[in-house]
Design an enzyme around this catalytic site. Structure first.
Site, PDB file in Angstrom:
ATOM      1  N   ALA C 237       0.815  -1.284  -0.076  1.00  0.00           N
ATOM      2  CA  ALA C 237      -0.072   0.091  -0.066  1.00  0.00           C
ATOM      3  C   ALA C 237       0.965   1.359   0.136  1.00  0.00           C
ATOM      4  CB  ALA C 237      -1.016   0.013   1.374  1.00  0.00           C
ATOM      5  N   HIS C 238       0.220   2.497  -0.065  1.00  0.00           N
ATOM      6  CA  HIS C 238       1.109   3.887  -0.281  1.00  0.00           C
ATOM      7  C   HIS C 238       1.827   3.888   1.085  1.00  0.00           C
ATOM      8  CE1 HIS C 238      -2.834   3.987   2.382  1.00  0.00           C
ATOM      9  NE2 HIS C 238      -2.215   4.863   3.093  1.00  0.00           N
ATOM     10  N   ASN C 239       2.949   4.564   0.777  1.00  0.00           N
ATOM     11  CA  ASN C 239       4.019   4.891   1.882  1.00  0.00           C
ATOM     12  C   ASN C 239       4.699   3.860   2.648  1.00  0.00           C
ATOM     13  OD1 ASN C 239       1.606   7.333   1.811  1.00  0.00           O
ATOM     14  ND2 ASN C 239       3.931   8.140   1.731  1.00  0.00           N
ATOM     15  N   CYS C 240       4.520   2.623   1.989  1.00  0.00           N
ATOM     16  CA  CYS C 240       5.357   1.584   2.441  1.00  0.00           C
ATOM     17  C   CYS C 240       6.840   1.671   2.161  1.00  0.00           C
ATOM     18  CB  CYS C 240       4.956   0.382   1.960  1.00  0.00           C
ATOM     19  SG  CYS C 240       3.303  -0.201   2.946  1.00  0.00           S
ATOM     20  N   SER C 257       1.940   2.654   5.074  1.00  0.00           N
ATOM     21  CA  SER C 257       2.940   3.288   5.815  1.00  0.00           C
ATOM     22  C   SER C 257       3.642   2.202   6.735  1.00  0.00           C
ATOM     23  CB  SER C 257       2.393   4.193   6.946  1.00  0.00           C
ATOM     24  OG  SER C 257       1.640   5.404   6.065  1.00  0.00           O
TER      25      SER C 257
END
Lengths: 352, 352, 352
Positions: C237-240, C257
């Site tokens: 997912a986003h910002n990993c 994250s």
């Protein structure tokens, strides 16, 4: 349009009511409209029969009494309905012939009555059987084969050296034959991919859902036997063997080198993955979201997932799981103390 | 470029500092650069405000004190930021018009201001609304519709007889309308697919992530109501109904005939699957990786997954799970023995 | 065709037997045919060496004794085999050059020795390195880059502003750079999508399987460091941020994250998702289908999934989980009662 007489003939059924009634579609008991055929196979829905707007119903002998509409009596209403519903499937097949934008390698062997859609790619040395349907943007890698009357839907990617049997259906956005996930570290600790030079072999009458991944074998092949039914987003890793007539429900997944017997059923979200190869006997049914890490040698039903509860109850209990071993030992200790007391009570001289 | 005055106007905010400062991009508190707008919505990040390189920040009244940079005070900084960030989204939309390689059936009804990319396919009798964007390799099956201003990204496959509302976004490699997974055995034990002749109906303002599968209904329809938000790799099986304003996080999945109420939230990896239809009330939130096998009738928060621990602790405890029932019974037995002893102690004549 | 002498040279090995023997393929110990090279790396398969039809085997010093066929002795047989098997990989690469149906924006910067297949799309301002292979129907969004010698397989969608390093492989039907799943409710309770204006940055030597989704960051970037290996149907997912040399097996998934350290291994179906950002230390290995909801700060092995058992045992025990807290308290109570009794027995005057 089919008359009840025709439907009865195709389903080996018996008409109760006017044989000339014409059926123009299908519907559920609750939502069927005038002109629709419906069916009753589960007693749960028996009461809906009284209010249905369907023009006729497929049902079994036991439900004939008090049926308010014309009926066709059959042994297996669901199976009979499946046969008739096919007639009313509105899907338009890919147009006959080979779309001008399709790219067919000149070395490919093509059967007759093909339906190859826009931007289809067929690689070198491929064999495409009679009556095959390849929808838009399907690509078939070199040396692969697709058996007679198999239908491959939009945007499916079949890699090289993959064999697909006849009368199969492969749904959209599925990938067959991508590299198995074999990774090893070299002497500097850098991860290296192990080349995956095995194939995928898929039998006849196999269904593969949308968004599925079936990886090629590392050296030997990944094998899906005849009549296996695979739901959406299933993942089958390298060197798996799936026995005939097995059912893999949505999001179930097999790690590398899992062998599944015949007539197995994996419910949704099941994961099978062990330290080494795992082997599951034929006739095994596994409950939803169960994790299987070792062989199952006997047919039967297996489960392992935990169940939901309200958050407060869950939180209070889930943390206790890590005390379970200690609790078991303490319980044993308490039992021993009590037994000792009982012994002493019965025979006070036994106290040390 | 937007001035702080313009940003304040669009977000109904109040500028603290120079209204003429120009914003040319957006950034996080930690990584924003000169010219960027940032926002503070979580007290966790309050300390980052002192060191940010952003040129301005959206924040709420409570955080105004000691803010070292120009600020715009708003009620909901995250929502205000979302509104402004849209201005700086660099995605290039598909070029206006219909790409010469797109294949549009002559019977399709097309709205105006379309953006249809390369190799897009639109089948017979389709209805495509105004301002619709279909990216490269999207195919829309016959009799399907896409509502006004909906954006469908690359390689999405929409089958026949699927209705998608207006102002939706469907991300790449998603499949909508593949056959539901209905399998029945015939009299010879051969598995047969039950034709899936229902549709998929998706409301307005729905988001569908990448790699999602939403299957068509068996006879009735699969329904996604307005304003539902679906993350990547979610699976929604045949005949599910998802209530308005529900959120399905990544890899959550609904088996056939699951009904989800309004304003539900499924965290990542949740699976809902019962023996028959399962119904979840509105306002239910389910924790990550929880398995739900039966109805939930009350709003609230529910969970069920077990938590990680070090391997040694896990191994020692997980095997004890199968002793739990026996432990409960033995504990009850121990309690009874002790109670009996207490009774005897209090009244020795009660001993048998 | 490679002689044993050539193979020994490439693998820094020593030939035992006829150096002139020619190898024309590879096979497993069990299924190799005459002309094939095989390998032995796991003692589990030692006994198969006696019956193999392979023409030569890669093995380590300890297995030389009694080897019935010509052998090449190496330090790491699996790694040596991986090196040689590459020679026999039959995959046909995309033809050299740029297919006439490919759509390359005139502002894109193209390296040399490209292999761009049918219907490939390269957006404006893209940078495509030397020796890059883009298979059929791949689309690369504007402002994205693909490093030297990276191979992107059929139907992969790379959104705008995505950076992919060199020597990567991205398998079919994968989506990189779709919007992160950021949802917020507006004042009327209507769910709004938060624009995702961050990027995805992928390092060198990264493997990405089929059907994977890697979302772009909300404001900052989603980052996959060098030499990460990602299996099919993984979701990031986003910002990993995924640390170098980490391995993510099939269907594992990271919520927004999540930070994963270097040299981590996530087995199949692992899910990492917390209330806020979650951080996993380097050198952490997580067992299959484990749910991780909070930070892991020490390297080591962690697990959490429950194990399968027969349905009857499962059903009897799983419902007891919600009694666990009560059982723990009752057990403590029983222990206290017994201790009191022991104390009284030892010193009767202590009874109140």
């Amino acid at each position: 349009m089919l008359s009840l007489a025709e439907i009865a003939q195709r389903t080996h059924g018996r008409v109760i009511g006017d044989e000339l009634i014409c059926i123009s579609g299908v519907g559920s008991l609750a939502n069927a409209r005038c002109g629709d055929l419906t069916y009753l196979s589960n007693q749960r829905y028996r009461s809906q029969l009284q209010d249905t707007h369907a023009s006729a119903v497929l049902l079994s002998e036991q439900n004939v009494a008090n049926c308010p509409i014309p009926a066709i009596v059959v042994g297996n209403p669901q199976l009979a309905f499946a046969k008739i519903a096919r007639e009313f499937d509105k899907r338009q097949r890919v147009a006959k012939g080979i779309d001008p934008t399709a790219r067919i390698d000149s070395s490919a062997q093509l059967g007759k009555d093909l339906r190859l859609g826009p931007n289809v790619i067929v690689g070198s040395q491929c064999e495409i059987g009679d009556g095959v349907e390849l929808s838009a943007n399907v690509s078939i890698g070199a040396h692969s084969s697709v058996g007679d009357h198999t239908s491959v839907r939009e945007n499916v990617v079949v890699y090289h050296d993959v064999q697909i049997g006849s009368h199969c259906t492969i749904h959209a956005n599925t990938s067959i034959g991508a590299d198995g996930f074999g990774i090893t570290a070299d002497d500097e600790g850098q991860l290296q991919e192990i080349p995956q030079v095995g194939r995928v072999r898929i039998g006849d009458d196999v269904l593969v859902g949308a968004g599925v991944t079936i990886d090629r074998g590392t050296i030997d092949d990944t094998v899906i036997h005849d009549n296996v039914k695979i739901d959406d987003q299933v993942h089958i890793a390298h060197n798996c063997v799936v026995g005939a007539h097995s059912i893999l429900c949505g999001r179930s997944s097999l790690a590398g080198s899992v062998t599944l017997g015949e007539y197995c059923v994996l419910a949704g979200g099941v994961g099978i993955a062990g330290e080494g190869p795992v082997s599951i006997a034929g006739g095994v049914e596994i409950g939803a979201m169960t994790f299987v890490s070792r062989d199952i040698t006997e047919p039967g039903r297996y489960s392992g997932a935990t169940l939901h509860t309200d958050n407060r109850t869950w939180r209070r209990n889930v943390l206790r799981l890590n005390e379970l071993d200690s609790m078991a030992k303490r319980l044993r200790h308490v039992e021993n103390m009590l037994q000792k007391r009982e012994r002493i009570d019965a025979d006070p001289s036994s106290a040390e």
